[in-house]
Each structure stands twice: as structure tokens, then as C-alpha cells.
Design an enzyme around this catalytic site. Structure first.
Site, PDB file in Angstrom:
ATOM      1  N   SER A 100       1.062  -1.618   0.552  1.00 15.47           N
ATOM      2  CA  SER A 100       0.306  -0.244  -0.001  1.00 15.47           C
ATOM      3  C   SER A 100       0.673   1.335   0.201  1.00 15.47           C
ATOM      4  CB  SER A 100      -1.008   0.019   1.443  1.00 15.47           C
ATOM      5  OG  SER A 100      -1.973   0.776   0.751  1.00 15.47           O
ATOM      6  N   ASP A 433      -5.137  -3.943  -3.253  1.00 14.24           N
ATOM      7  CA  ASP A 433      -4.385  -3.772  -1.841  1.00 14.24           C
ATOM      8  C   ASP A 433      -3.994  -4.681  -1.336  1.00 14.24           C
ATOM      9  OD1 ASP A 433      -3.484  -2.516   0.326  1.00 14.24           O
ATOM     10  OD2 ASP A 433      -4.051  -0.717  -0.562  1.00 14.24           O
TER      11      ASP A 433
END
Length: 579
Positions: A100, A433
Site C-alpha cells: 500500500s 491492495d
């Protein structure tokens, strides 16, 4: 730890230098390219250790994990790497694996040939970008219009230009494969960018082994498709190209770092917060600038398009947030009625209004999708002077309605060497993600094939500073992967006011050294820790001041600086034990 024997399996059991090859690879273990990179990096590690007076034959394999956390993680990652370099530890790092927001920092550094050579310069550049607010709405919109020409456009493209660009104030057109030369020579830590396959992710963190998908300079793919199933890879340069039955059907350009940032960093908040952020962008597009007028008022139907664009977005947004769509449908009907270009759309809208109380949610979604296709009809889009802009609107609204992220051509589609028939049967994969699973890339560095002996885990999470450790312990237990014992009860007691350093050790497991970002050492008290967490909230949309950026850099640096001796002692201990 010994590396499992690689076995002949499928398309290729021993991936080697691809030189542009479009082959896919199904194999156990890491690629020959990564082995060469790790070997050459090991020479650099050994040189660094000998400079400290250690007469050893081999340095331990050390992986640095940097967690997610949006812009907070981006800045904190920069601080950690800067300080590791400053205290002489960065040259001892074999690989760097990010999730991320930390991949935003990694992308920026790896996109430059000297990114890791002068981290002070990189840090100052980061501060300048954030201070000067170099994000430009028109540039973002231009990029979105180009992206909308792709047949695999998804909300990830939108996220890349509207959110990640606005957070980082930077667009990167370099590509991960360009790092091959540096990584092969061992001049930089081997980069691993973590994502997950949304379709393969189960609800429980500890059952996501086959969902993890990694990007490296050489190969992109699934490290494993099960506890006894080989992984599947494609050359990073061909990730996104169309394959069928293991053969390249249509080659497409490798996606750039800006897109990779969005793939890796697309789960910064819950769905409603993401929707609100997207809504704010469209409000600016529709009401806050003259961009839309310039785009739409170019032919007669543009007047109506300009009038209804806001309503179309509101319709999709209201549906997704369980609001009342009826008033919006009535507005759309009144604006489209009498315009021949939207006669079919007006008729459908009338039907939707009449039957609104008798349709299920799935039926409503399907009708809204049909309405989008009639409003942004093929004829209208193709004859428009701004067809790319109309494609952007249509595709974004459609992807919002279906909540479609990370669309990528599936390189193992109809590949007979893949035992997972679900995966092999999908034309597309949808990458997301990895923070949706575990907010740190443990699953990519823990398998014995990577021989990781020490993990430095820098946790930039907003909530529980031990959640990644606890989730990884459960994951490893379920997947039979060696991991040191974790006293969850003790960690829960210390979560509000953690220390700056924890060490987890076990028999025949890697040593894990864990560093919570905000702690009682660099913050001083629980009150300050809470204030820091509030100040640097993951989805804070207001820009950080330079003073706030500097404070965050200092906090992350302190966690390295204050514990450098403990880190070096453990590295030295393991190096001497293997020599």
C-alpha cells in the site's frame, strides 16, 4: 533454512533470463534472476559487515517490510530508509517488500537510478513536492482520458490519477522492469511489491495464501497457488498482456509505477469513504472548473451531456450508498426528453421510474448499467470530438456501479498447467491492495524459498500496531510456515502505548524485529501517541504542513536510530553463526 528442491512442472520449472520472452512460468522457488540479484546483493552485505570488523564468510538474508498506511506510510518509509542508510544498515538489506502506501515511496526511489544513492536528496525532494502542491487537475484528467482508451480500465486507473497523484504530488512514467539492471547487480535491495487477487481472497486473513500476487523487476505472479502447488509467473514486462493457453495473444505495454502505486494502494479506507472521495473529485470536475465545459460543449448534444453528467454520477453514487434514486431519475428524464440523441435513454428512465418500487437491487443495478450504455452510446462516443473524455465518464461510472478494481488480463487463462480451474477459467484477474489481507508483506518473504533469516518490520498502521504480527502468526499457523511464537494477550495490553522495538524469535524461524511507528519512546506518552494517530490519519485529505512532514520523518527515523545497535547485534550474531 534450506530451499526446497525445484521440480519440473508445467511451462517452465526453472525461470531464466527472459530477454523479452512472453513465456509464462509455473514453478517452485524463486527465479534465477532473483537468485543472481540476491547473490550479488550478498556480496555488498558481506562488504558492509567486514567494514565493521566482522570476519565472516556470509551475511544473513535480511528483509525489510514496510507496511501500508497511505501518505503517512509513504513519508514514514522514506524516513526509515534514510535513517537505515545514515547509520550504515541499508547496505545489509537483501530485499525490500512493501504494501500500500509504502510502495509509493518505493516507486519514487526505484524509478530513479540514483534513488538509493542519495536518500537525503530524495527526502528533500519529497518535502518539496508536498510543500509546493504540484498536483494539477488538468494533468490528472488528461491521464484519465488516455487510460480510458484501454480495454482493462478500472477504478484503479481512476485512483491512480485522482487520489494517489493528489496525495503524492507525483506521476511516475518509469516501469518496474527498468530496475532489473540495478537489482541484478545488487546495488539496491531487491524490490517486492505486494498485492492480492480479489477473487482468490477469502474472508479470513489466515486463508489467503493463494491470493498473494507479487511484482518484482523480473517476474510478476502468484508465489504459490496452494500449500503444495507451484507458483505461476509472467515476465513483468508482459504482465497485463493477453494470454490464452499459455501463449501470448496480444502484447500490451507494461504499466508504469503510477499505476502500480494505485494497484498496491487502493484500500485506504472503507467503501463509503472511498466513494465520498471519488464524489469530491467529480464535484470538482462538474462544478469546480471550466474543464467539463471545454470537453462537452463541442457539439449540440454536449449541452444535454453537460446538464446530465452530474445527475448520472449522483444516480450511481446514490444507488451505491442505498439512497433514494427516484428524484434523480426524474431529473434525468426531464433533461433528456425531447433530445433525439437521448430518446432511448429517456424511454428507459421513464420505465425505471414507473417500476422503481417493484425491482430488486440486482435488477436496479442492471437497469442503471443499461441506462449508462444508452446515455454514452457507441454512436455518440465515436462521433464526438472528445470521445476519450466520454469513455472516461462512461467507464468510470460503470466501474463504480460494479465496484471494479485492478482489472488485469489473466496470463494463466486456459493454461493447462494450472490445477486451479477457477483461476485458469477467468479472462481477467482483479488485483487489490494487500492491506485487505495483511497490512505487511510477510507472506512474500516468509516462505523458505526466500531464505529470509531476519525481518525488520516497520509498521505504519493507523490502528493496532501489532495487528500485522498477530495476523501473520495466524496465517503461518494455517499455512504451516515457520514463524516465531507471538504472545497475543501481551501485545493487546501494550497496543495503546507500545514500545519502539519488539523482537520475536523461535526455533528454525526467522528473527522478526518489529517497530511500531508511534510509541512511548518517540512520542513520550499515550496522549501524544493518540494525537499523532489523529494528525496522520490514513485518509486525511488535508495536506500535511512541512512541519508535520518533518515530524513524521523524525518519528520514523528515531525508531531506527534508537535501535541500530540491537539490529546490528542480531545481524552480527547470525552472520557469525553461519560462518
Amino acid at each position: 533454512m534450506t530451499e526446497p528442491q525445484e521440480v519440473a512442472y508445467g511451462a517452465k520449472s526453472h525461470p531464466r533470463r527472459h530477454d523479452g520472452s512472453s513465456d509464462i512460468s509455473v514453478h517452485f522457488g524463486i527465479s534465477d534472476e532473483e537468485k543472481a540479484a540476491v547473490k550479488n546483493r550478498g556480496e555488498k552485505v558481506l562488504t558492509a559487515l567486514r567494514k565493521l570488523g566482522l570476519n565472516v564468510k556470509k551475511g544473513p538474508v535480511l528483509s525489510v517490510l514496510v507496511s501500508g498506511g497511505g501518505l503517512r506510510a509513504d513519508i514514514a518509509c522514506q524516513g526509515v530508509l534514510s535513517e537505515l542508510s545514515h547509520v550504515g544498515l541499508l547496505d545489509m538489506v537483501t530485499s525490500l517488500a512493501g504494501v500500500s502506501g509504502s510502495t509509493w515511496c518505493m516507486s519514487s526511489l526505484y524509478s530513479q537510478r540514483d534513488g538509493f544513492q542519495d536518500l537525503v536528496k530524495a527526502e528533500n525532494e519529497l518535502r518539496r513536492r508536498l510543500r509546493e502542491d504540484s498536483w494539477t487537475f488538468s494533468v490528472a484528467l488528461d491521464g484519465l482520458c488516455v487510460a480510458a482508451e484501454r480495454d482493462d480500465y478500472s477504478l484503479t486507473d481512476f485512483w491512480s490519477y485522482s487520489i494517489v497523484y493528489s496525495f503524492t504530488k507525483e506521476l511516475l512514467d518509469a516501469r518496474l522492469s527498468c530496475v532489473r539492471d540495478q537489482s541484478e547487480k545488487g546495488t539496491v535491495p531487491y524490490p517486492i511489491f505486494a498485492t492480492i487477487d480479489q477473487d482468490l481472497k477469502s474472508g479470513a486473513n489466515e486463508k489467503t495464501q493463494n491470493a498473494w500476487f507479487e511484482f518484482t523487476p523480473d517476474w510478476a505472479g502468484y508465489p504459490t497457488l496452494g500449500s503444495s502447488t507451484p507458483g505461476a509467473y509472467v515476465s513483468t514486462t508482459h504482465c497485463g498482456s493477453r494470454f490464452e493457453g499459455g501463449k501470448l495473444i496480444q502484447q500490451k505495454a507494461e504499466r508504469d509505477f503510477s499505476y502500480l502505486r494505485a494497484v498496491c494502494g487502493s484500500a485506504l479506507a472503507d467503501k463509503n469513504t472511498i466513494l465520498k472521495t471519488i464524489k469530491d473529485f467529480f464535484w470538482k470536475l462538474i462544478h469546480g472548473s471550466s474543464t467539463q465545459e471545454k470537453m462537452l460543449i463541442v457539439h449540440p448534444e454536449g449541452i444535454t451531456l453537460k446538464a446530465i453528467t452530474g445527475d448520472v454520477f449522483d444516480l450511481v453514487y446514490t444507488f451505491l450508498t442505498d439512497g433514494d434514486c427516484l428524484p434523480i431519475l426524474k431529473n434525468l428524464q426531464s433533461k433528456m426528453t425531447g433530445n433525439k440523441d437521448f430518446s432511448e435513454a429517456a424511454t428507459l428512465t421513464d420505465q425505471m421510474i414507473k417500476h422503481s418500487l417493484r425491482t430488486s437491487r440486482d435488477e436496479q443495478r442492471q437497469l442503471i448499467q443499461e441506462l449508462l450504455e444508452k446515455i454514452f452510446s457507441r454512436d455518440l462516443v465515436e462521433k464526438s470530438n472528445v470521445s476519450s473524455f466520454l469513455k472516461f465518464l462512461w467507464k468510470t461510472f460503470s466501474c463504480l456501479l460494479s465496484w471494479t478494481w485492478g482489472t488485469t488480463n489473466n496470463f494463466v487463462y486456459k493454461c493447462g498447467d494450472i490445477k486451479d480451474k477457477f483461476l485458469a477459467g477467468q479472462k481477467n484477474m482483479y488485483l487489490m491492495d494487500a492491506g485487505l489481507a495483511i497490512n505487511s508483506a510477510y507472506p512474500l518473504v516468509l516462505p523458505p524459498v526466500r531464505n529470509t533469516e531476519i525481518i525488520l518490520s516497520f509498521d505504519f498502521s493507523e490502528g493496532d500496531p501489532f495487528e500485522t504480527i498477530k495476523a501473520t502468526a495466524k496465517y503461518c499457523k494455517a499455512c504451516n510456515i515457520p514463524f516465531p511464537p507471538v504472545d497475543e494477550a501481551k501485545l493487546n495490553q501494550e497496543a495503546k502505548t507500545p514500545s519502539d522495538f519488539y523482537i520475536f524469535e523461535g526455533e528454525n524461524t526467522p528473527v522478526v524485529m518489529h517497530f511500531p511507528l508511534f510509541n512511548k519512546v518517540n512520542c513520550g506518552s499515550t496522549a501524544v501517541i493518540e494525537k499523532r494517530r489523529t494528525t496522520y490519519a490514513t485518509f486525511r485529505l488535508k495536506d500535511y504542513s512541512d512541519a508535520e512532514v518533518c515530524q513524521l520523518l523524525e518519528d520514523s527515523k528515531a525508531n531506527v536510530r534508537n535501535n541500530k545497535d540491537a539490529i546490528l547485534a542480531k545481524i552480527s550474531e547470525l552472520a557469525e553463526a553461519t560462518s
